[in-house]
Design a protein around this motif. Sequence first.
Motif, short mmCIF file in Angstrom:
data_model
loop_
_atom_site.label_atom_id
_atom_site.label_comp_id
_atom_site.label_asym_id
_atom_site.label_seq_id
_atom_site.Cartn_x
_atom_site.Cartn_y
_atom_site.Cartn_z
N VAL A 68 26.83 -9.18 44.98
CA VAL A 68 26.95 -8.37 46.10
C VAL A 68 26.30 -6.94 45.49
CG1 VAL A 68 28.49 -9.28 47.62
CG2 VAL A 68 29.24 -7.77 45.45
N GLN A 69 25.62 -6.26 46.08
CA GLN A 69 25.19 -4.87 45.75
C GLN A 69 26.08 -3.98 46.64
OE1 GLN A 69 21.34 -3.71 47.19
NE2 GLN A 69 21.07 -2.53 45.04
N LEU A 70 26.73 -2.93 45.88
CA LEU A 70 27.37 -1.73 46.80
C LEU A 70 26.58 -0.59 46.84
CD1 LEU A 70 30.87 -2.56 45.39
CD2 LEU A 70 29.90 -3.59 47.29
N LYS A 71 26.61 0.18 47.94
CA LYS A 71 25.93 1.42 47.87
C LYS A 71 27.33 2.59 47.85
CE LYS A 71 21.77 0.43 50.49
NZ LYS A 71 21.21 0.62 51.78
N THR A 72 27.45 3.12 46.62
CA THR A 72 28.44 4.00 46.50
C THR A 72 28.24 4.77 45.24
OG1 THR A 72 30.98 3.90 46.12
CG2 THR A 72 29.67 2.27 44.93
N THR A 73 28.97 5.83 45.43
CA THR A 73 28.97 6.98 44.16
C THR A 73 30.14 6.53 43.19
OG1 THR A 73 30.62 8.32 45.51
CG2 THR A 73 28.11 8.68 45.78
N LYS A 74 30.70 5.45 43.61
CA LYS A 74 31.69 5.45 42.45
C LYS A 74 31.28 4.56 41.15
CE LYS A 74 35.61 4.84 45.60
NZ LYS A 74 34.96 5.52 46.86
N THR A 75 31.54 4.78 40.17
CA THR A 75 31.04 4.00 38.80
C THR A 75 31.43 2.54 39.02
OG1 THR A 75 32.97 4.59 37.46
CG2 THR A 75 31.31 6.00 37.62
N ALA A 76 30.93 1.75 38.17
CA ALA A 76 31.20 0.32 38.15
C ALA A 76 32.45 0.11 37.57
CB ALA A 76 30.20 -0.34 37.06
N ASP A 77 33.14 0.91 36.63
CA ASP A 77 34.38 0.76 36.25
C ASP A 77 35.44 1.18 37.34
OD1 ASP A 77 34.01 0.02 33.54
OD2 ASP A 77 33.65 2.10 32.86
#
Length: 66
Positions: free
Chosen positions: A42-51
């Motif tokens: 899946v691909q997420l559009k977010t400003t959150k980091t992978a961690d």
Amino acid sequence: LKSPPENGKANEELIALISKKVGIPKNDIALLLGKTSRTKTVQLKTTKTADEVRLLLCDEMQLKIK
């Protein structure tokens, strides 16, 4: 997931779960690979980091985040 793997119901449930846990709209989540497989990409559009995403999801799922 509790939904059966038919007619995309399990995939929809997965996207809803990720949306809720990460706090992003469902339309910011794309299922890139694995529509008919147990393993999904899946691909997420977010400003959150992978961690940050990993921490939000790690209790619920087995993840490989690149």
